[in-house]
Design a protein around this motif. Structure first.
Motif, PDB file in Angstrom:
ATOM      1  N   ASN A   1      -4.006   2.236   1.977  1.00  0.00           N
ATOM      2  CA  ASN A   1      -3.638   3.127   2.733  1.00  0.00           C
ATOM      3  C   ASN A   1      -2.888   4.473   1.936  1.00  0.00           C
ATOM      4  O   ASN A   1      -2.070   4.851   2.139  1.00  0.00           O
ATOM      5  CB  ASN A   1      -2.409   2.481   3.679  1.00  0.00           C
ATOM      6  CG  ASN A   1      -2.085   3.717   4.835  1.00  0.00           C
ATOM      7  OD1 ASN A   1      -2.849   4.457   5.109  1.00  0.00           O
ATOM      8  ND2 ASN A   1      -0.712   3.497   5.270  1.00  0.00           N
ATOM      9  N   ILE A   2      -3.936   4.775   0.978  1.00  0.00           N
ATOM     10  CA  ILE A   2      -3.323   6.044   0.069  1.00  0.00           C
ATOM     11  C   ILE A   2      -3.990   7.261   0.662  1.00  0.00           C
ATOM     12  O   ILE A   2      -5.095   7.276   1.145  1.00  0.00           O
ATOM     13  CB  ILE A   2      -3.982   6.008  -1.332  1.00  0.00           C
ATOM     14  CG1 ILE A   2      -3.454   4.380  -1.911  1.00  0.00           C
ATOM     15  CG2 ILE A   2      -3.804   7.084  -2.105  1.00  0.00           C
ATOM     16  CD1 ILE A   2      -4.290   4.324  -3.186  1.00  0.00           C
TER      17      ILE A   2
ATOM     18  N   GLY B   1       0.691  -1.078  -0.113  1.00  0.00           N
ATOM     19  CA  GLY B   1       0.002   0.009   0.099  1.00  0.00           C
ATOM     20  C   GLY B   1       0.820   1.116   0.022  1.00  0.00           C
ATOM     21  O   GLY B   1       1.990   1.065  -0.239  1.00  0.00           O
ATOM     22  N   GLY B   2       0.403   2.379   0.156  1.00  0.00           N
ATOM     23  CA  GLY B   2       0.886   3.711   0.183  1.00  0.00           C
ATOM     24  C   GLY B   2       1.026   4.167  -1.481  1.00  0.00           C
ATOM     25  O   GLY B   2       0.733   3.494  -2.238  1.00  0.00           O
ATOM     26  N   PHE B   3       1.254   5.603  -1.341  1.00  0.00           N
ATOM     27  CA  PHE B   3       1.440   6.175  -2.575  1.00  0.00           C
ATOM     28  C   PHE B   3       2.764   6.280  -3.108  1.00  0.00           C
ATOM     29  O   PHE B   3       2.785   6.006  -4.431  1.00  0.00           O
ATOM     30  CB  PHE B   3       0.775   7.681  -2.432  1.00  0.00           C
ATOM     31  CG  PHE B   3       0.562   8.540  -3.665  1.00  0.00           C
ATOM     32  CD1 PHE B   3       0.018   8.061  -4.828  1.00  0.00           C
ATOM     33  CD2 PHE B   3       1.821   9.750  -3.850  1.00  0.00           C
ATOM     34  CE1 PHE B   3      -0.076   8.797  -5.808  1.00  0.00           C
ATOM     35  CE2 PHE B   3       1.703  10.304  -4.937  1.00  0.00           C
ATOM     36  CZ  PHE B   3       0.792   9.943  -5.988  1.00  0.00           C
TER      37      PHE B   3
ATOM     38  N   SER C   1     -12.124   6.646  -4.231  1.00  0.00           N
ATOM     39  CA  SER C   1     -12.961   5.773  -3.519  1.00  0.00           C
ATOM     40  C   SER C   1     -12.471   5.745  -1.904  1.00  0.00           C
ATOM     41  O   SER C   1     -11.274   5.228  -1.881  1.00  0.00           O
ATOM     42  CB  SER C   1     -12.674   4.480  -4.179  1.00  0.00           C
ATOM     43  OG  SER C   1     -13.450   3.390  -3.519  1.00  0.00           O
ATOM     44  N   PHE C   2     -13.343   5.863  -1.381  1.00  0.00           N
ATOM     45  CA  PHE C   2     -13.208   5.606   0.330  1.00  0.00           C
ATOM     46  C   PHE C   2     -12.380   4.367   0.480  1.00  0.00           C
ATOM     47  O   PHE C   2     -11.614   4.408   1.311  1.00  0.00           O
ATOM     48  CB  PHE C   2     -14.412   6.081   1.042  1.00  0.00           C
ATOM     49  CG  PHE C   2     -14.770   7.431   1.087  1.00  0.00           C
ATOM     50  CD1 PHE C   2     -14.493   8.352   0.428  1.00  0.00           C
ATOM     51  CD2 PHE C   2     -15.668   7.682   2.310  1.00  0.00           C
ATOM     52  CE1 PHE C   2     -14.939   9.584   0.431  1.00  0.00           C
ATOM     53  CE2 PHE C   2     -15.965   9.016   2.359  1.00  0.00           C
ATOM     54  CZ  PHE C   2     -15.737  10.017   1.561  1.00  0.00           C
ATOM     55  N   LEU C   3     -12.978   3.469   0.202  1.00  0.00           N
ATOM     56  CA  LEU C   3     -12.777   2.158   0.736  1.00  0.00           C
ATOM     57  C   LEU C   3     -11.236   1.434  -0.015  1.00  0.00           C
ATOM     58  O   LEU C   3     -10.459   0.977   0.690  1.00  0.00           O
ATOM     59  CB  LEU C   3     -13.730   1.051   0.222  1.00  0.00           C
ATOM     60  CG  LEU C   3     -15.003   1.102   1.073  1.00  0.00           C
ATOM     61  CD1 LEU C   3     -15.924  -0.202   0.620  1.00  0.00           C
ATOM     62  CD2 LEU C   3     -14.735   1.084   2.772  1.00  0.00           C
TER      63      LEU C   3
ATOM     64  N   TYR D   1     -12.934   9.100   5.260  1.00  0.00           N
ATOM     65  CA  TYR D   1     -13.379   7.892   5.891  1.00  0.00           C
ATOM     66  C   TYR D   1     -12.741   8.144   7.428  1.00  0.00           C
ATOM     67  O   TYR D   1     -13.466   7.714   8.356  1.00  0.00           O
ATOM     68  CB  TYR D   1     -12.489   6.670   5.184  1.00  0.00           C
ATOM     69  CG  TYR D   1     -12.638   5.593   6.142  1.00  0.00           C
ATOM     70  CD1 TYR D   1     -13.878   4.562   5.890  1.00  0.00           C
ATOM     71  CD2 TYR D   1     -11.656   4.791   6.977  1.00  0.00           C
ATOM     72  CE1 TYR D   1     -14.011   3.098   6.727  1.00  0.00           C
ATOM     73  CE2 TYR D   1     -11.593   3.945   7.807  1.00  0.00           C
ATOM     74  CZ  TYR D   1     -13.018   3.002   7.675  1.00  0.00           C
ATOM     75  OH  TYR D   1     -13.090   1.877   8.356  1.00  0.00           O
ATOM     76  N   GLU D   2     -11.594   8.539   7.500  1.00  0.00           N
ATOM     77  CA  GLU D   2     -11.235   8.868   8.790  1.00  0.00           C
ATOM     78  C   GLU D   2     -12.123   9.911   9.643  1.00  0.00           C
ATOM     79  O   GLU D   2     -12.477   9.589  10.755  1.00  0.00           O
ATOM     80  CB  GLU D   2      -9.653   9.141   8.976  1.00  0.00           C
ATOM     81  CG  GLU D   2      -8.758   8.133   8.502  1.00  0.00           C
ATOM     82  CD  GLU D   2      -7.201   8.464   8.218  1.00  0.00           C
ATOM     83  OE1 GLU D   2      -7.080   9.842   8.289  1.00  0.00           O
ATOM     84  OE2 GLU D   2      -6.310   7.695   8.186  1.00  0.00           O
ATOM     85  N   ALA D   3     -12.545  11.070   8.801  1.00  0.00           N
ATOM     86  CA  ALA D   3     -13.467  11.950   9.373  1.00  0.00           C
ATOM     87  C   ALA D   3     -14.746  11.204  10.030  1.00  0.00           C
ATOM     88  O   ALA D   3     -15.247  11.615  10.867  1.00  0.00           O
ATOM     89  CB  ALA D   3     -13.504  13.010   8.521  1.00  0.00           C
ATOM     90  N   ILE D   4     -15.226  10.322   9.178  1.00  0.00           N
ATOM     91  CA  ILE D   4     -16.460   9.738   9.484  1.00  0.00           C
ATOM     92  C   ILE D   4     -16.322   8.877  10.767  1.00  0.00           C
ATOM     93  O   ILE D   4     -17.358   9.018  11.493  1.00  0.00           O
ATOM     94  CB  ILE D   4     -17.124   8.996   8.151  1.00  0.00           C
ATOM     95  CG1 ILE D   4     -17.461  10.058   7.250  1.00  0.00           C
ATOM     96  CG2 ILE D   4     -18.353   8.080   8.645  1.00  0.00           C
ATOM     97  CD1 ILE D   4     -17.990   9.164   5.713  1.00  0.00           C
TER      98      ILE D   4
END
Length: 343
Positions: free
Chosen positions: A290-291, A186-188, A282-284, A299-302
């Motif tokens: 882990n981008i 993962g990661g950018f 896309s959130f998911l 997503y984290e804010a929700i």
């Protein structure tokens, strides 16, 4: 056309107000907000202190008084009636002041701006690749309907259309990231990205982007390809195409000059709706890989009930969707000569 665009722009205003009012109202009545998070944190720590204020909790006394809770509500702007608070928030929104995060205490606009390049990279890449591949592939599938190319590509398309992108993401990470170790998990970018030369940095970004882009592409690619194929086959069976061929026009010329343009109309209507995807992705998928883009931020804010960030992202989404609908109408008018905008 200018008159039509002006009328559509005027309709954006009440629509945007209605959407943002609904979003704001929902966030005010959903249980679990910043005050509840502070209370829970104090209860878990045993003793805490609100920096810059006079609210404190000592060991053995985890409950706040009514006055202290009122101070917290005032601090987070929750002490006003819903409509009055909405008017204040909307007044700031039109000046691009999205408020301050209740989790990080940073301006929301800065948090979104920091993650915008990442989401734009995936959004623009997905858009360009899906259109550049799906239109020629749909064209080839329609002309060679029932062939090996059509059958083999249809299997992949139906599988991709049936499986959500995040499910494919889990499968790709498990197989190619964990077991085979061909791609990163993962990661950018990698951990040593800043120490690489510019050419190596480009390779690192692309290496990290292959699996997420596959997940992003699979849904739009399948939909656009089948839309292009089905509409082209329908137009090939139309009387105007058969008449053109009967008059001596070569088959492929009749396809290019007549059937192809009409088949692009449904594809063009999808063009503007992709504008929202440029910003949010896309959130998911961003969570799975882990981008650190706007999708992961949302997503984290929700999950953390960081309502200013949630409202800011949804407000931007609503505006992009309405602008995209107008662009879709313009694209359809450019492709379909039957569509005329009255002034």
């Amino acid at each position: 056309m200018l008159g039509y665009l002006f009328r559509r722009a005027l309709l954006v205003i009440p629509t945007f107000i209605g959407i943002t009012l609904m979003i704001f109202t929902l966030t005010r009545f959903v249980p679990g907000g910043p005050v509840e998070r502070v209370l829970l944190s104090m209860q878990m720590q045993g003793s805490s202190e609100i920096s810059g204020g006079s609210i404190s909790v000592t060991e053995g006394n985890n409950a706040l008084s009514a006055g202290q809770i009122a101070e917290l509500n005032a601090f987070y702007g929750l002490d006003k009636p819903v409509f009055e608070a909405y008017v204040d928030w909307f007044g700031k929104l039109v000046t691009l002041n999205l408020g301050e995060s209740t989790r990080y205490y940073e301006p929301v606009i800065d948090m979104i701006s920091e993650r915008l390049p990442v989401s734009l990279f995936y959004g623009v890449s997905t858009f360009l690749i899906s259109y550049l591949i799906s239109i020629p592939l749909g064209y080839a599938k329609a002309l060679k309907h029932g062939s090996l190319l059509d059958a083999s590509s249809s299997i992949l398309i139906f599988v991709g259309y049936a499986l959500p992108g995040y499910v494919i993401g889990v499968l790709l990470i498990t197989l190619f990231g964990y077991q085979l170790e061909w791609f990163p998990m993962g990661g950018f970018v990698g951990d040593e990205f800043d120490d690489l030369a510019w050419f190596e940095q480009i390779k690192d970004i692309l290496w990290h982007a292959i699996l997420p882009l596959t997940c992003y592409l699979i849904g739009d690619f399948a939909l656009l390809t089948m839309t292009m194929k089905n509409n082209l086959m329908e137009n090939l069976a139309s009387d105007y195409v058969r008449t053109a061929i009967a008059k001596g026009l070569p088959f492929r010329t009749a396809v290019r000059k007549h059937a192809l343009r009409n088949s692009l109309i449904p594809v063009a209507s999808h063009f503007g709706n992709s504008l929202m995807f440029f910003m949010t992705g896309s959130f998911l998928i961003e969570v799975i890989f882990n981008i650190d883009g706007i999708g992961l931020l949302g997503y984290e804010a929700i999950m953390e009930r960081d309502y200013p960030v949630v409202m800011g992202i949804f407000a931007i989404n609503a505006m992009m969707l309405m602008v995209g609908n107008i662009l879709s109408d313009v694209c359809v008018a450019l492709v379909d000569p039957r569509v005329k905008f009255g002034d």
